[in-house]
Write an enzyme that holds these catalytic residues in place. Structure first.
Site, PDB file in Angstrom:
ATOM      1  CG  ASP A  77      47.136  15.670  -2.922  1.00 27.71           C
ATOM      2  OD1 ASP A  77      48.022  15.230  -3.693  1.00 27.71           O
ATOM      3  OD2 ASP A  77      47.405  16.368  -1.924  1.00 27.71           O
ATOM      4  CG  ASP A  87      53.641  17.764  -7.210  1.00 24.22           C
ATOM      5  OD1 ASP A  87      52.684  18.509  -6.983  1.00 24.22           O
ATOM      6  OD2 ASP A  87      53.532  16.527  -7.329  1.00 24.22           O
ATOM      7  CG  HIS A 113      51.742  12.680   1.932  1.00 18.15           C
ATOM      8  ND1 HIS A 113      51.777  14.032   2.151  1.00 18.15           N
ATOM      9  CD2 HIS A 113      51.949  12.493   0.607  1.00 18.15           C
ATOM     10  CE1 HIS A 113      51.998  14.656   0.995  1.00 18.15           C
ATOM     11  NE2 HIS A 113      52.100  13.739   0.050  1.00 18.15           N
ATOM     12  NE  ARG A 132      54.175  21.611  -0.568  1.00 22.40           N
ATOM     13  CZ  ARG A 132      53.325  20.595  -0.718  1.00 22.40           C
ATOM     14  NH1 ARG A 132      53.138  19.736   0.270  1.00 22.40           N
ATOM     15  NH2 ARG A 132      52.659  20.453  -1.831  1.00 22.40           N
TER      16      ARG A 132
END
Length: 339
Positions: free
Chosen positions: A252, A63, A182, A139
């Site tokens: 993911d 990443d 997350h 982001r």
């Protein structure tokens, strides 16, 4: 070869990890900050990954978006600007925004080339809304899907010209998520028609790109039960259907708490829903063994998409490896753009 991407616990591959990778033969590997010390060490680790599975072209991912999300950092590598900062520049001066996108991506690509990384989990095509969780935040390039698609296309073009496979994420869109996936499961209640015009639009514009990554988000007007990563409805009707993405589709990270159940259950649900490749990132060997135990060999459809992705990158107009002087020139230009 199994439809898995794994990591490892630290900067050096242990013999137990090496034996496990040799036995299970995952498609590829991913690096995190815990795996990174300096260029020579990273190159050695990547060589060891590939030697373990007996494939010199085994994909190695990272990443490396810029801004907060960069696993390779100074003093050995360049700190690139966040997409949000570039998007803000585009908002006021579009041509400078395009230039900044190209320069920043080229700088990242040169760093990745230097250590042998061949896949970057970028660009992030999620939109930026007032309610967007900070896990996305800067982001995101912008709220306008046309701007996101335009700048995302430049990122992808630069990576492919450097022989690096881009991964568009987080399909079909994380921008409306109000919590960090997350930690917990985001639920998006926007209707399908609105999502097609907004969140899904940038992905549809770039549906020809070779790899994509799913979001652990429930779209309750499409599938109120399963997050996109584990939803055959979202994967088949939206990602493969409405968006028209035909490339390699990976999850993911399975360890994210938006998903429930054991790691084995998480992987199984994703594969049954139509995911091509399962991504497990913790580097904890016992967890990797659990995931590998429920994964069979890569199926023919996935293998065909993987082979097609390699061809797409190989056929892109290639840039030669650049000199350190060019890296310095790019850094200077970015500084002149106040990035």
């Amino acid at each position: 070869m199994k439809p898995l991407i794994f990591s490892c616990a630290g900067p050096v591959l242990s013999e137990e990890e090496r034996d496990f990778f040799r036995r299970e033969n995952p498609l590829g590997f991913i690096l995190f900050a815990r795996n990174v010390e300096n260029p020579e060490q990273v190159r050695t680790l990547i060589d060891d990954f590939r030697e373990a599975v007996g494939r010199k072209d085994a994909p190695v991912l990272v990443d490396q978006e810029g801004g907060r999300v960069q696993r390779l950092r100074s003093p050995y590598w360049h700190d690139a600007p966040a997409f949000g900062k570039i998007g803000a520049l585009y908002q006021s001066e579009p041509e400078k925004g395009r230039q900044a996108t190209r320069l920043a991506t080229r700088l990242i690509a040169l760093d990745l080339q230097g250590v042998g990384i061949t896949v970057d989990c970028s660009p992030c095509l999620d939109l930026s809304f007032e309610q967007t969780s900070a896990v996305i935040g800067d982001r995101s390039f912008h709220q306008d899907p046309a701007i996101v698609a335009e700048l995302g296309a430049i990122v992808a073009e630069e990576f492919m010209a450097a022989g690096i496979t881009p991964v568009i994420k987080h399909m079909p869109g994380h921008g409306r998520g109000e919590v960090d996936s997350h930690i917990e499961l985001p639920v998006v209640s926007a209707d399908r028609a609105d999502l097609l015009k907004t969140d899904f639009a940038a992905f549809k514009s770039l549906n020809q790109l070779p790899w994509g990554m799913t979001a652990h988000i429930v779209f309750d007007q499409i599938d109120p039960v399963r997050p996109a990563t584990q939803s055959s409805i979202v994967i088949q009707e939206i990602i493969r259907g409405e968006i028209g993405f035909e490339g390699l589709l990976l999850t993911d990270d399975l360890n994210m708490q938006a998903l429930d159940g054991s790691l084995a259950e998480r992987a199984t649900r994703a594969l049954e829903a139509g995911i091509d490749i399962v991504l497990h990132c913790s580097g904890i060997l016992s967890e990797m063994k659990e995931v590998a135990a429920v994964c069979s060999s890569i199926n023919e459809g996935t293998l065909a998409r993987y082979d097609k992705s390699k061809e797409a990158v190989a056929q892109a107009p290639q840039l030669s490896s650049d000199t350190e002087q060019l890296k310095s020139d790019i850094e200077r230009l970015l500084a002149e753009l106040d990035l």
